[in-house]
Design a protein around this motif. Structure first.
Motif, PDB file in Angstrom:
ATOM      1  N   THR A 133       1.160  -0.781   0.129  1.00  0.00           N
ATOM      2  CA  THR A 133      -0.223  -0.056   0.035  1.00  0.00           C
ATOM      3  C   THR A 133       0.588   1.491   0.305  1.00  0.00           C
ATOM      4  N   PHE A 134       1.987   1.554   0.849  1.00  0.00           N
ATOM      5  CA  PHE A 134       2.550   2.817   0.692  1.00  0.00           C
ATOM      6  C   PHE A 134       3.933   2.794  -0.565  1.00  0.00           C
ATOM      7  N   THR A 135       3.981   1.301  -0.286  1.00  0.00           N
ATOM      8  CA  THR A 135       4.131   1.340  -1.847  1.00  0.00           C
ATOM      9  C   THR A 135       3.504   2.641  -3.177  1.00  0.00           C
ATOM     10  N   ALA A 136       3.071   1.994  -3.392  1.00  0.00           N
ATOM     11  CA  ALA A 136       1.678   2.198  -4.294  1.00  0.00           C
ATOM     12  C   ALA A 136       1.105   3.908  -4.214  1.00  0.00           C
ATOM     13  N   VAL A 137       0.977   3.977  -2.873  1.00  0.00           N
ATOM     14  CA  VAL A 137       1.105   5.386  -2.305  1.00  0.00           C
ATOM     15  C   VAL A 137       1.917   6.060  -0.910  1.00  0.00           C
ATOM     16  N   PRO A 138       2.631   6.689  -1.957  1.00  0.00           N
ATOM     17  CA  PRO A 138       4.062   7.051  -0.914  1.00  0.00           C
ATOM     18  C   PRO A 138       2.917   8.092  -0.210  1.00  0.00           C
ATOM     19  N   ALA A 139       1.961   8.561  -0.275  1.00  0.00           N
ATOM     20  CA  ALA A 139       1.360   9.629   1.178  1.00  0.00           C
ATOM     21  C   ALA A 139       0.865   8.881   1.981  1.00  0.00           C
ATOM     22  N   ARG A 140       1.515   7.970   3.179  1.00  0.00           N
ATOM     23  CA  ARG A 140       1.413   7.500   4.130  1.00  0.00           C
ATOM     24  C   ARG A 140       0.122   8.053   4.494  1.00  0.00           C
ATOM     25  N   ARG A 141       0.103   9.418   5.128  1.00  0.00           N
ATOM     26  CA  ARG A 141      -0.979  10.046   5.938  1.00  0.00           C
ATOM     27  C   ARG A 141      -1.860  10.583   4.997  1.00  0.00           C
ATOM     28  N   SER A 142      -1.940  10.519   4.075  1.00  0.00           N
ATOM     29  CA  SER A 142      -4.029  10.512   3.515  1.00  0.00           C
ATOM     30  C   SER A 142      -4.249   8.745   3.195  1.00  0.00           C
ATOM     31  N   VAL A 143      -3.566   7.442   3.221  1.00  0.00           N
ATOM     32  CA  VAL A 143      -3.992   6.408   3.517  1.00  0.00           C
ATOM     33  C   VAL A 143      -4.272   6.336   5.131  1.00  0.00           C
ATOM     34  N   MET A 144      -3.588   7.258   5.686  1.00  0.00           N
ATOM     35  CA  MET A 144      -4.196   6.441   6.878  1.00  0.00           C
ATOM     36  C   MET A 144      -5.536   7.529   7.335  1.00  0.00           C
ATOM     37  N   ALA A 145      -5.389   8.313   6.608  1.00  0.00           N
ATOM     38  CA  ALA A 145      -6.411   9.400   6.815  1.00  0.00           C
ATOM     39  C   ALA A 145      -8.257   8.660   6.368  1.00  0.00           C
ATOM     40  N   ALA A 146      -7.799   7.853   5.111  1.00  0.00           N
ATOM     41  CA  ALA A 146      -9.066   7.122   4.576  1.00  0.00           C
ATOM     42  C   ALA A 146      -9.148   6.170   5.145  1.00  0.00           C
ATOM     43  N   LYS A 147      -8.197   5.721   5.836  1.00  0.00           N
ATOM     44  CA  LYS A 147      -8.918   4.277   6.954  1.00  0.00           C
ATOM     45  C   LYS A 147      -9.648   5.005   8.261  1.00  0.00           C
ATOM     46  N   VAL A 148      -9.080   5.932   8.638  1.00  0.00           N
ATOM     47  CA  VAL A 148      -9.908   6.609   9.383  1.00  0.00           C
ATOM     48  C   VAL A 148     -10.941   7.013   9.307  1.00  0.00           C
ATOM     49  N   ILE A 149     -11.402   7.651   8.850  1.00  0.00           N
ATOM     50  CA  ILE A 149     -12.649   8.067   7.285  1.00  0.00           C
ATOM     51  C   ILE A 149     -13.634   6.540   7.653  1.00  0.00           C
ATOM     52  N   VAL A 150     -13.088   6.079   6.593  1.00  0.00           N
ATOM     53  CA  VAL A 150     -14.005   4.860   6.239  1.00  0.00           C
ATOM     54  C   VAL A 150     -14.279   3.996   7.616  1.00  0.00           C
ATOM     55  N   LEU A 151     -13.475   3.955   8.740  1.00  0.00           N
ATOM     56  CA  LEU A 151     -13.762   2.695   9.845  1.00  0.00           C
ATOM     57  C   LEU A 151     -14.729   4.097  10.378  1.00  0.00           C
ATOM     58  N   THR A 152     -14.367   4.917  10.897  1.00  0.00           N
ATOM     59  CA  THR A 152     -15.424   6.272  11.165  1.00  0.00           C
ATOM     60  C   THR A 152     -16.803   5.487  11.330  1.00  0.00           C
ATOM     61  N   ALA A 153     -17.030   5.834   9.805  1.00  0.00           N
ATOM     62  CA  ALA A 153     -18.468   6.031   8.932  1.00  0.00           C
ATOM     63  C   ALA A 153     -18.827   4.039   9.381  1.00  0.00           C
ATOM     64  N   VAL A 154     -17.968   3.377   9.026  1.00  0.00           N
ATOM     65  CA  VAL A 154     -18.903   2.205   9.301  1.00  0.00           C
ATOM     66  C   VAL A 154     -19.165   1.787  10.966  1.00  0.00           C
ATOM     67  N   MET A 155     -18.644   2.466  11.617  1.00  0.00           N
ATOM     68  CA  MET A 155     -17.842   2.134  13.340  1.00  0.00           C
ATOM     69  C   MET A 155     -19.676   2.820  13.498  1.00  0.00           C
ATOM     70  N   THR A 156     -19.666   3.871  12.736  1.00  0.00           N
ATOM     71  CA  THR A 156     -21.041   4.596  13.981  1.00  0.00           C
ATOM     72  C   THR A 156     -22.715   4.342  12.711  1.00  0.00           C
ATOM     73  N   VAL A 157     -22.205   3.743  10.966  1.00  0.00           N
ATOM     74  CA  VAL A 157     -23.436   3.258  11.566  1.00  0.00           C
ATOM     75  C   VAL A 157     -23.603   2.359  12.292  1.00  0.00           C
ATOM     76  N   PHE A 158     -22.798   1.283  12.431  1.00  0.00           N
ATOM     77  CA  PHE A 158     -23.200  -0.177  12.988  1.00  0.00           C
ATOM     78  C   PHE A 158     -23.455  -0.120  14.675  1.00  0.00           C
ATOM     79  N   GLY A 159     -22.995   0.889  15.182  1.00  0.00           N
ATOM     80  CA  GLY A 159     -23.102   1.905  16.523  1.00  0.00           C
ATOM     81  C   GLY A 159     -24.599   1.902  16.517  1.00  0.00           C
ATOM     82  N   ALA A 160     -25.011   2.811  15.488  1.00  0.00           N
ATOM     83  CA  ALA A 160     -26.588   3.673  15.182  1.00  0.00           C
ATOM     84  C   ALA A 160     -27.740   2.165  15.006  1.00  0.00           C
ATOM     85  N   ALA A 161     -27.128   0.862  14.769  1.00  0.00           N
ATOM     86  CA  ALA A 161     -27.904   0.184  14.126  1.00  0.00           C
ATOM     87  C   ALA A 161     -28.077  -0.730  15.517  1.00  0.00           C
TER      88      ALA A 161
END
Length: 282
Positions: free
Chosen positions: A118-146
């Motif tokens: 992943t980091f070889t394909a996308v050297p911008a590591r912070r962007s990778v982790m920011a995307a992971k944070v957003i997806v995890l937050t969205a999924v867990m928020t919907v899960f928690g609400a359900a």
């Protein structure tokens, strides 16, 4: 003669970065659901959490005859239906499961070596982790609400058989549902931050257990210093927001402070996850 084509200013720089980050979000979404165990993990967690709450509500329903008339009136007046809507055991289980999911979402990639790709394909590591944070937050928020919404509906439906159920418009009911729903993404982000720092699955899950579950049990609210520490913990904030009994405590705090604890932990954990990968090896 050489023909120079012109591109409208901003067309490339505006669309390019956005599309690339959208690709990162899509990639994280695919990685989240690529394992067959992921849907089962969410489903089993949801069923167990709701079962804890429904079991408590059914217990009150079954033994309702043991309450006298004053006890039945006080049951609703003291906020007991809202305690059944999301019990302490259910809240601790949800926090534990969400923290583990957040930790494994990053340690699994370190363990398999996928993070190097992943980091070889996308050297911008912070962007990778920011995307992971957003997806995890969205999924867990919907899960928690359900989970929180389903638990509230089922427990109050059970108690309604004894005319003890309350609606979402009951004082404090919406706060219980929202606080319980948001406990999932906050706990998941804590696990994600620990996973990013430790990079070891078992160690990160153990760290999540320590921060989310053990610390609230160890610190006491009987002394000022330890009470302040207790008030800064996510699960303690959840307890403050969901316990409607207004029991006297030596060092009380406010619901606003509890919401602030949620926000600070979520933002701090996200910041740690995004920044910790920048200057460390893979």
């Amino acid at each position: 003669m050489t023909t120079v084509s012109t591109v409208p200013v901003g067309s490339t720089t505006d669309s390019g970065p956005r599309s690339r980050f959208a690709d990162l979000l899509a990639a994280e979404w695919i990685k989240t659901w690529s394992l067959r165990s992921t849907p089962w993990t969410y489903l089993i967690t949801a069923l167990v959490v709701v079962a804890f709450n429904a079991g408590t509500a059914y217990d009150h329903y079954k033994y309702w005859y043991e309450y006298d008339e004053g006890g039945r009136t006080d049951f609703v007046a003291n906020g007991m239906p809202l305690l059944d809507a999301f019990t302490t055991n259910a809240g601790m289980l949800l926090a534990l499961a969400a923290g583990a999911i957040g930790a494994v979402s990053v340690t699994g990639e370190y363990g398999s070596g996928l993070i190097r790709t992943t980091f070889t394909a996308v050297p911008a590591r912070r962007s990778v982790m920011a995307a992971k944070v957003i997806v995890l937050t969205a999924v867990m928020t919907v899960f928690g609400a359900a989970v929180a919404g389903g638990s509230f509906w089922l427990t109050q439906a059970i108690l309604s058989g004894r005319d003890a159920g309350v609606s979402l418009g009951h004082p404090g009911a919406l706060r219980v549902v929202v606080a319980s729903a948001l406990l999932a993404p906050v706990s998941a982000l804590v696990g994600l931050a620990l996973g990013t720092l430790l990079r070891h699955g078992a160690g990160s899950v153990a760290g999540s257990v320590g921060v989310l579950l053990l610390l609230p049990m160890v610190v006491s609210d009987r002394r000022y210093v330890t009470a302040v520490v207790d008030h800064t913990l996510p699960v303690s904030a959840w307890t403050q927001l969901t316990d409607m009994r207004n029991l006297p405590v030596p060092f009380p705090w406010t619901n606003t402070g509890a919401w602030a604890v949620y926000a600070v932990w979520a933002l701090a954990a996200a910041a740690v996850a995004v920044t910790a990968v920048q200057r460390r090896d893979q």
